[in-house]
Enzyme design. Structure first.
Site, mmCIF file in Angstrom:
data_model
loop_
_atom_site.group_PDB
_atom_site.id
_atom_site.type_symbol
_atom_site.label_atom_id
_atom_site.label_comp_id
_atom_site.label_asym_id
_atom_site.label_seq_id
_atom_site.Cartn_x
_atom_site.Cartn_y
_atom_site.Cartn_z
ATOM 1 N N CYS A 108 -7.944 76.529 -12.790
ATOM 2 C CA CYS A 108 -7.170 77.758 -12.951
ATOM 3 C C CYS A 108 -7.160 78.130 -14.437
ATOM 4 O O CYS A 108 -6.855 77.282 -15.277
ATOM 5 C CB CYS A 108 -5.732 77.541 -12.473
ATOM 6 S SG CYS A 108 -4.623 78.868 -12.992
ATOM 7 N N HIS A 140 13.397 78.920 -20.442
ATOM 8 C CA HIS A 140 13.014 78.724 -21.851
ATOM 9 C C HIS A 140 13.018 80.069 -22.561
ATOM 10 O O HIS A 140 13.362 81.098 -21.974
ATOM 11 C CB HIS A 140 11.677 77.991 -21.954
ATOM 12 C CG HIS A 140 10.543 78.671 -21.243
ATOM 13 N ND1 HIS A 140 10.063 79.898 -21.607
ATOM 14 C CD2 HIS A 140 9.817 78.297 -20.153
ATOM 15 C CE1 HIS A 140 9.081 80.252 -20.810
ATOM 16 N NE2 HIS A 140 8.916 79.297 -19.898
ATOM 17 N N HIS A 192 -3.264 77.668 -15.590
ATOM 18 C CA HIS A 192 -2.617 76.353 -15.531
ATOM 19 C C HIS A 192 -3.537 75.176 -15.819
ATOM 20 O O HIS A 192 -3.078 74.049 -15.969
ATOM 21 C CB HIS A 192 -1.938 76.171 -14.165
ATOM 22 C CG HIS A 192 -0.818 77.131 -13.949
ATOM 23 N ND1 HIS A 192 -0.930 78.269 -13.184
ATOM 24 C CD2 HIS A 192 0.435 77.146 -14.454
ATOM 25 C CE1 HIS A 192 0.215 78.935 -13.200
ATOM 26 N NE2 HIS A 192 1.057 78.277 -13.968
ATOM 27 N N LYS A 220 6.304 72.550 -37.200
ATOM 28 C CA LYS A 220 6.944 71.661 -38.150
ATOM 29 C C LYS A 220 8.421 71.610 -37.772
ATOM 30 O O LYS A 220 9.016 72.597 -37.384
ATOM 31 C CB LYS A 220 6.791 72.279 -39.545
ATOM 32 C CG LYS A 220 6.849 71.274 -40.647
ATOM 33 C CD LYS A 220 6.479 71.960 -41.952
ATOM 34 C CE LYS A 220 7.709 72.608 -42.528
ATOM 35 N NZ LYS A 220 7.553 73.853 -43.187
ATOM 36 N N CYS A 237 -4.630 78.744 -6.470
ATOM 37 C CA CYS A 237 -3.813 77.994 -7.426
ATOM 38 C C CYS A 237 -2.366 77.982 -6.939
ATOM 39 O O CYS A 237 -1.718 79.024 -6.888
ATOM 40 C CB CYS A 237 -3.867 78.608 -8.822
ATOM 41 S SG CYS A 237 -2.705 77.772 -9.933
ATOM 42 N N LYS A 248 15.306 71.283 -39.513
ATOM 43 C CA LYS A 248 16.389 70.293 -39.484
ATOM 44 C C LYS A 248 17.376 70.559 -38.354
ATOM 45 O O LYS A 248 17.860 69.655 -37.707
ATOM 46 C CB LYS A 248 17.139 70.303 -40.816
ATOM 47 C CG LYS A 248 16.471 69.403 -41.832
ATOM 48 C CD LYS A 248 17.433 69.093 -42.967
ATOM 49 C CE LYS A 248 16.653 68.777 -44.229
ATOM 50 N NZ LYS A 248 17.156 69.504 -45.384
ATOM 51 N N CYS A 272 0.187 79.397 -9.550
ATOM 52 C CA CYS A 272 0.225 80.864 -9.653
ATOM 53 C C CYS A 272 0.636 81.475 -8.321
ATOM 54 O O CYS A 272 1.016 82.636 -8.269
ATOM 55 C CB CYS A 272 -1.146 81.449 -9.965
ATOM 56 S SG CYS A 272 -1.816 81.084 -11.574
ATOM 57 N N HIS A 305 11.567 83.296 -20.936
ATOM 58 C CA HIS A 305 12.436 83.974 -19.968
ATOM 59 C C HIS A 305 13.531 84.751 -20.700
ATOM 60 O O HIS A 305 13.851 85.888 -20.340
ATOM 61 C CB HIS A 305 13.080 82.961 -19.012
ATOM 62 C CG HIS A 305 12.094 82.091 -18.289
ATOM 63 N ND1 HIS A 305 12.071 80.735 -18.424
ATOM 64 C CD2 HIS A 305 11.081 82.410 -17.443
ATOM 65 C CE1 HIS A 305 11.092 80.237 -17.678
ATOM 66 N NE2 HIS A 305 10.473 81.236 -17.079
#
Ligand code: ME8
Length: 506
Positions: free
Chosen positions: A143, A17, A146, A295, A125, A298, A128, A20
């Protein structure tokens, strides 16, 4: 001088994403800039494929960790390509060469007496891949990162004597005030060290997905140790038949997000010390992009999805936005509307227009040949020291301020056009020399800002410099007046076309 820059290796438990993309873009800016300066550069990125975070995600999907890794490593490689990142190698921790080297270094740490058999009991965790202290937990037993309920785990495993490195770490920090930047992160890491370091387990007993402990194959090496070592192991096999370790180790800068500070600023140097290896020069820490829902835009929807942005606007727009919008080091919001605003105002109106106006006026008034003149004094004064300032900022990993320095000059050149009104000068033959000076100053100013911008927006800048008839990218030439007139201008289409939402509805 050698310059070795790295990104974290990303977990393959999910799709890449914008977060990264952010670190990869930043590392690429530094790598490209250093190459422009003539440095010997190595830029590493890759994927972290072992351990619980990946094993559990694979289990949920009903596939093996290797299948998950193979699928998502491809996506991370595609992201680097989509961003036009110039990484010299892409490491995967499942590479057999990496795994062999990890075993070798961990064996050395063991041989050096820094490992002992112990018993662990604590809150763990799995997302993690890290133990939490009571004081870190939120809402009783969750955690803090997370927000999942944790359980107490008990295991017999091998421990790394982190506590034995407290003094050496404090000394490292005292002697290298730039070891961690920015300063607030240095302070955070140092106070963590000073609060007292606890030994931690270097291996996992229950997990099978990892590098076996060399002296005890019933256990695998803790994923963070396996992962951190990537920065070191990659150099030994990135070039077949060649070992780049002596040339590039220690790393110049590890770029990371603030989430993994403790691992890089505390555990990593201690591990290297334990293995008798030199520690990196710097850990450069950035903040978090707040990727919340917004929001609807377009064309982009409600999140900034890097592949989508690149497809619609090109990678340079994303690279620019990422480095400009959220000051490197701080947290900040990103949003599709914010992206579109910067695209339209700064890229299209400020930089794009400066380029198209400059080329059009030289076309119209000087037959498309840059006149020979001296740069106007008022502009020259403002460009004085620019190249040096950009270099100093990037040496300090202050990426957004470096871009600000450049952008300030783009705005200045736009003001210069408005004030000088070359179209009025062109009406009066007696002003011909003045017009030469204005047009030369604009072409030269545009060239200088573009050379400096190249690491941020490589493809756009290459197009523009080609149209300006001056393609040299070396930083030596990034000074106003370094290049004379006489260049014949080429065609430059629209650098930042408007993107119609309809065209992207599919
Ligand atoms: O932690 N904003 O991998 P990871 C900015 N495998 N940067 C972000 C971000 C955000 N919202 N989200 C992620 C791991 N990042 C380990 C690393 S290294 C030896 C092992 C970036 O996939 C940022 O660089 O969770 C962060 O540190 C990294 O991705 C975490 O990636």
């Amino acid at each position: 001088m050698s310059y070795y820059v790295t990104t974290p290796i990303y977990y393959v438990n999910g799709e890449p994403h914008l977060g990264h993309a952010y670190t990869t873009i930043a590392a690429d800016v530094l790598a490209r800039h250093m190459r422009q300066r003539g440095e010997d550069v190595f830029f590493l990125t890759g994927t972290d494929e072992h351990g619980e975070p990946v094993a559990q995600a694979a289990e949920k999907l009903g596939i093996t960790p290797r299948e998950l890794g193979d699928a998502n490593a491809v996506r991370f490689k595609e992201l680097a390509v989509a961003l036009n990142a110039t990484n010299d190698f892409f490491i995967r921790t499942t590479d057999p060469e990496h795994m062999a080297k990890v075993a070798e270094v961990v064996q050395r740490i063991y041989d050096n007496g820094h490992v002992y058999a112990g018993h662990y009991e604590g809150w763990y965790c799995p997302r993690c891949a890290d133990f939490k202290t009571e004081s870190e937990l939120v809402d009783g037993n969750q955690c803090p990162i997370h927000r999942i309920v944790l359980e107490i785990e008990t295991e017999d495993n091998w421990f790394f004597r982190l506590s034995a490195f407290q003094e050496r770490l404090e000394q490292l920090y005292a002697e290298h005030p730039d070891f961690v930047t920015p300063q607030n992160r240095y302070n955070e890491a140092l106070s963590f060290i000073k609060s007292g370091l606890r030994d931690f387990s270097l291996s996992r007993q229950r997990l099978k997905w990892g590098v076996p402990v060399p002296w005890d194959d019933s256990q695998v090496i803790y994923v963070w140790i396996d992962a951190l070592l990537n920065y070191y192991t990659a150099l030994s096999y990135a070039r077949p038949g060649e070992d780049l370790t002596d040339r590039f180790w220690p790393a110049t800068v590890h770029l990371i997000g603030k989430d993994i500070l403790k691992f890089h600023a505390v555990i990593w140097p201690a591990l290297l010390m334990a293995a008798d290896l030199p520690v990196p020069e710097r850990v450069g820490i950035h903040g978090f992009l707040l990727l919340g829902e917004h929001k609807m835009s377009k064309s982009l929807g409600n999140v900034i999805e890097p592949f989508r942005v690149v497809e619609l606007y090109g990678e340079d727009a994303l690279r620019f936005y990422a480095m400009r919008e959220v000051s490197f080091g701080s947290d900040g919001e990103v949003s599709p509307e914010g992206f579109e605003t910067r695209y339209n105002t700064e890229l299209a109106n400020e930089y794009g227009n400066l380029a198209s106006r400059t080329l059009a006026m030289i076309g119209r008034y000087r037959d498309g040949v840059v006149p020979d003149a001296k740069p106007a004094t008022e502009v020259a004064g403002e460009f004085e020291g620019l190249r040096q300032a950009v270099c100093e900022r990037l040496d300090a990993v202050e990426i957004t301020p470096a871009l600000d320095e450049i952008w300030r000059r783009i705005k200045l050149l736009n003001r210069y056009v408005t004030e000088e009104e070359p179209w009025q000068l062109a009406k009066d033959e007696a002003q011909a020399e003045r017009l030469d000076e204005v047009l030369y100053t604009l072409a030269e100013g545009l060239r200088v800002v573009s050379v400096l911008l190249h690491p941020f927006m490589p493809r756009t800048v290459e197009r523009l410099l080609e149209a300006l008839g001056r393609e040299d990218l070396s930083l030596d030439g990034a000074q106003l007046g370094a290049v004379g007139g006489g260049a014949e201008l080429g065609e430059l289409g629209q650098l930042f076309p408007r993107v119609e939402a309809e065209a992207s509805a599919a």
